[in-house]
Scaffold this active site. Structure first.
Site, PDB file in Angstrom:
ATOM      1  CG  MET A   7      32.505  50.272  49.042  1.00  0.00           C
ATOM      2  SD  MET A   7      33.778  50.606  50.289  1.00  0.00           S
ATOM      3  CE  MET A   7      33.376  49.375  51.542  1.00  0.00           C
ATOM      4  CD  GLN A  59      26.991  49.891  39.469  1.00  0.00           C
ATOM      5  OE1 GLN A  59      26.657  49.378  40.525  1.00  0.00           O
ATOM      6  NE2 GLN A  59      28.255  49.917  39.039  1.00  0.00           N
ATOM      7  CB  CYS A  91      26.253  43.079  42.499  1.00  0.00           C
ATOM      8  SG  CYS A  91      25.666  42.870  44.198  1.00  0.00           S
ATOM      9  N   GLY A  96      40.189  46.131  42.200  1.00  0.00           N
ATOM     10  CA  GLY A  96      40.359  44.987  43.074  1.00  0.00           C
ATOM     11  C   GLY A  96      41.673  44.981  43.833  1.00  0.00           C
ATOM     12  CD  GLU A  97      42.513  42.375  47.909  1.00  0.00           C
ATOM     13  OE1 GLU A  97      43.487  42.423  48.680  1.00  0.00           O
ATOM     14  OE2 GLU A  97      41.333  42.395  48.306  1.00  0.00           O
TER      15      GLU A  97
END
Length: 316
Positions: free
Chosen positions: A8, A68, A98, A200-201
């Protein structure tokens, strides 16, 4: 199953990777992206973002870290991938996900989801120069503005030589707004032979179970959910019966503060603690209370007087 810790930007950096992998439950980590333009970056640029390279590309708790990279020039991406491989990278991950406007305006990250052929060329160029024993992987979203090219993009990554891919189950336009479309990951997985990791989520154990069920993926990647609940990976793997206590979490916060002291400006340190408390407040009522105490404080000395001394006195 494997649980991968996502990066993050501006929060989940090498310091927090160290802390969260020490808590446990993660099988791999991915560094924040390193932007590749038109030059071969110096080694210190990779070491700065991923100092784990000096420890066989592993955190101190022995969790491997992939490096990355992000860019749009296949040749330059290959040159830099070759360099970071020579520095001892455990793996090379390529960012096609991104959603940041500044990155996308410069033809990076999710912007490349409009160009599957270029995605293929980038992965192919990187795979060609990286030793076979070092995995090349990629992360993508479902598309830029729509899912129209989602399957084409995924196939491009596979055909380019990616060993596995992470799919964040939203488009660039969706950003981080719920829901995540895990059913689209299932569609992607159905056409590929390589491993697919769902992202995701995923905030709770139940989210992880539902994501696995809907996506059909064994492996998951967690980012925001990991900083919201530092013990989530252990809970998912049933190595803990209940989440880490708030007192223990405060000790983790103190460790993060202390890790930033040598090289992060005081104002930035305050900002990162606030940011993490904001995430923690989703899981812990105590974090909501603490966040209200310090949310309007910007002066580092005032922050220390009001919150720092109380939170870190035992460590100091």
């Amino acid at each position: 199953m494997r649980i991968i810790l996502a990066p993050m930007e501006g929060l989940l950096d090498f310091r927090l990777r160290e802390i969260l992998t020490q808590i446990g439950g993660y099988d791999e980590c991915v560094s924040e992206f390193i932007r590749v333009n038109d030059t071969l970056l110096p080694p210190h640029r990779f070491f700065r973002t991923a100092p784990e390279l000096k420890n066989s590309s592993r955190t101190k708790s022995d969790t491997p870290v992939k490096i990355q990279i992000l860019g749009s020039d296949p040749n330059r991406m290959a040159d830099n991938a070759h360099l970071v491989a020579s520095l001892g990278a455990y793996g090379i991950d390529i960012n096609f996900g991104c959603p940041a406007p500044t990155v996308n305006r410069n033809r990076g990250g999710a912007a490349l989801l409009k160009e599957p052929n270029l995605m293929y060329s980038i992965v192919k160029a990187v795979r060609n120069v990286v030793p076979e024993n070092i995995p090349v992987t990629a992360k993508m979203r479902l598309g830029y503005e729509s899912t129209e090219l989602a399957l084409d993009c995924a196939k491009a990554l596979e055909e380019g030589g990616a060993k596995e891919i992470v799919v964040h189950a939203r488009t660039k336009t969706d950003g981080y707004k719920p829901p995540a479309y895990w059913e689209w990951i299932a569609k992607i997985k159905s056409i590929l032979k390589i491993n697919v990791i769902a992202n995701g989520e995923i905030w709770t154990v139940q989210d992880a179970i539902q994501c696995q069920k809907i996506s059909g993926c064994d492996d998951i990647m967690i980012g925001r959910g990991a900083v919201t609940n530092p013990s989530i990976a252990l809970l998912i793997k049933k190595k803990l019966e209940e989440r880490m206590s708030w007192q223990k979490t405060k000790e983790v916060l103190s460790s993060y503060w202390l890790s930033m002291e040598p090289d992060v400006e005081a104002v930035s340190r305050v900002g990162r603690i606030k940011q993490w408390l904001h995430y923690l407040s989703r899981e812990y009522e105590e974090a909501q209370i603490d966040f209200q105490k310090i949310k309007r404080i910007s002066n580092p000395k005032d922050f220390e007087l009001i919150y720092f001394s109380e939170l870190f006195s035992q460590i100091k």
